[in-house]
Design a protein around this motif. Structure first.
Motif, PDB file in Angstrom:
ATOM      1  N   ALA A  35       0.818  -1.217   0.000  1.00  0.00           N
ATOM      2  CA  ALA A  35       0.000   0.000   0.000  1.00  0.00           C
ATOM      3  C   ALA A  35       0.850   1.264   0.000  1.00  0.00           C
ATOM      4  O   ALA A  35       0.423   2.295  -0.515  1.00  0.00           O
ATOM      5  N   ASP A  60      -3.749   1.032  -4.112  1.00  0.00           N
ATOM      6  CA  ASP A  60      -4.606  -0.150  -4.105  1.00  0.00           C
ATOM      7  C   ASP A  60      -3.924  -1.221  -4.946  1.00  0.00           C
ATOM      8  O   ASP A  60      -3.952  -1.183  -6.179  1.00  0.00           O
ATOM      9  N   ASP A  62      -4.574  -4.397  -5.531  1.00  0.00           N
ATOM     10  CA  ASP A  62      -5.408  -5.271  -6.360  1.00  0.00           C
ATOM     11  C   ASP A  62      -5.893  -4.606  -7.639  1.00  0.00           C
ATOM     12  O   ASP A  62      -6.145  -5.276  -8.641  1.00  0.00           O
ATOM     13  N   LYS A  80      -5.566   4.661  -3.555  1.00  0.00           N
ATOM     14  CA  LYS A  80      -6.668   4.255  -2.661  1.00  0.00           C
ATOM     15  C   LYS A  80      -7.694   5.363  -2.540  1.00  0.00           C
ATOM     16  O   LYS A  80      -8.887   5.105  -2.467  1.00  0.00           O
TER      17      LYS A  80
END
Length: 197
Positions: A35, A60, A62, A80
């Motif tokens: 992160a 983020d 993913d 994020k």
């Protein structure tokens, strides 16, 4: 010999970062994204490279993706939280990190500019488990095998107008054969005088 630190180019949009690690023909590359940090290591025939880059904000993992090519490693890192960062890292900007002006768009012009075309890139996600070693990542290069699919490009170029798809250039050079439309000799086709006697 100590590993080198590669040059990193970066640009951003409100929801993502574009990061290019400028290492050509990298082998045995390993990328790890968390992160708050990206870690890279890899080898070329000339040198070994290592990079640890802490981010200004959170990423983020993913929703992020990476493309490894013979020219460089290109990452699209999803933020994020939306918003523009003042800089890439929390610390003072390292000397190996530079702005990628080819991808940069000012915050107030972001809605007017189209997204970057990434159609020729072969991406995998950081969460795909394929990052350690990246085995087989460069196979195929997304449509390059045998240059199949060129008919789509040819039809796209043909529809652009102006040069009529460049097919043989017929008709485009009309009037350039030394005579004008009425068959008269062009006035600038007379013999030039000798410059040296």
């Amino acid at each position: 010999m100590a590993p080198r630190i590669p040059t990193v180019l970066w640009a951003q949009r409100k929801d993502k970062l574009y990061l290019t690690i400028d290492v050509q023909d990298v082998k045995e590359e390993k990328l790890d994204l968390t992160a708050d940090k990206l870690t890279f290591s890899g080898k070329t025939e000339q040198a070994e490279y290592q990079l640890e880059l802490g981010f200004f904000g959170e990423i983020d993992k993913d929703a992020s993706k990476v493309s490894v090519s013979p020219r460089n490693i290109f990452c699209v890192l999803a933020k994020k939280e939306e918003g523009h960062w003042d800089k890439l890292t929390k610390e003072k900007q390292p000397s190996h990190v530079k702005c990628d002006w080819n991808k940069w768009v000012d915050e107030d012009e972001e809605d007017e500019k189209p997204e970057m075309d990434m159609s020729g890139m072969n991406f995998s996600g950081f969460g795909d488990g394929g990052m350690g070693g990246m085995g087989g990542m460069m196979g195929g290069m997304g449509g390059m095998g045998g240059m199949g699919g060129m008919e789509g490009l040819q039809s796209m170029l043909g529809g652009m107008g102006g040069m009529g798809g460049m097919g043989g250039m017929g008709g485009m050079m009309g009037g350039m054969g030394g005579e004008d439309e009425e068959g008269e000799e062009d006035s600038d086709n007379e013999e030039l005088p000798d410059l040296v006697k």
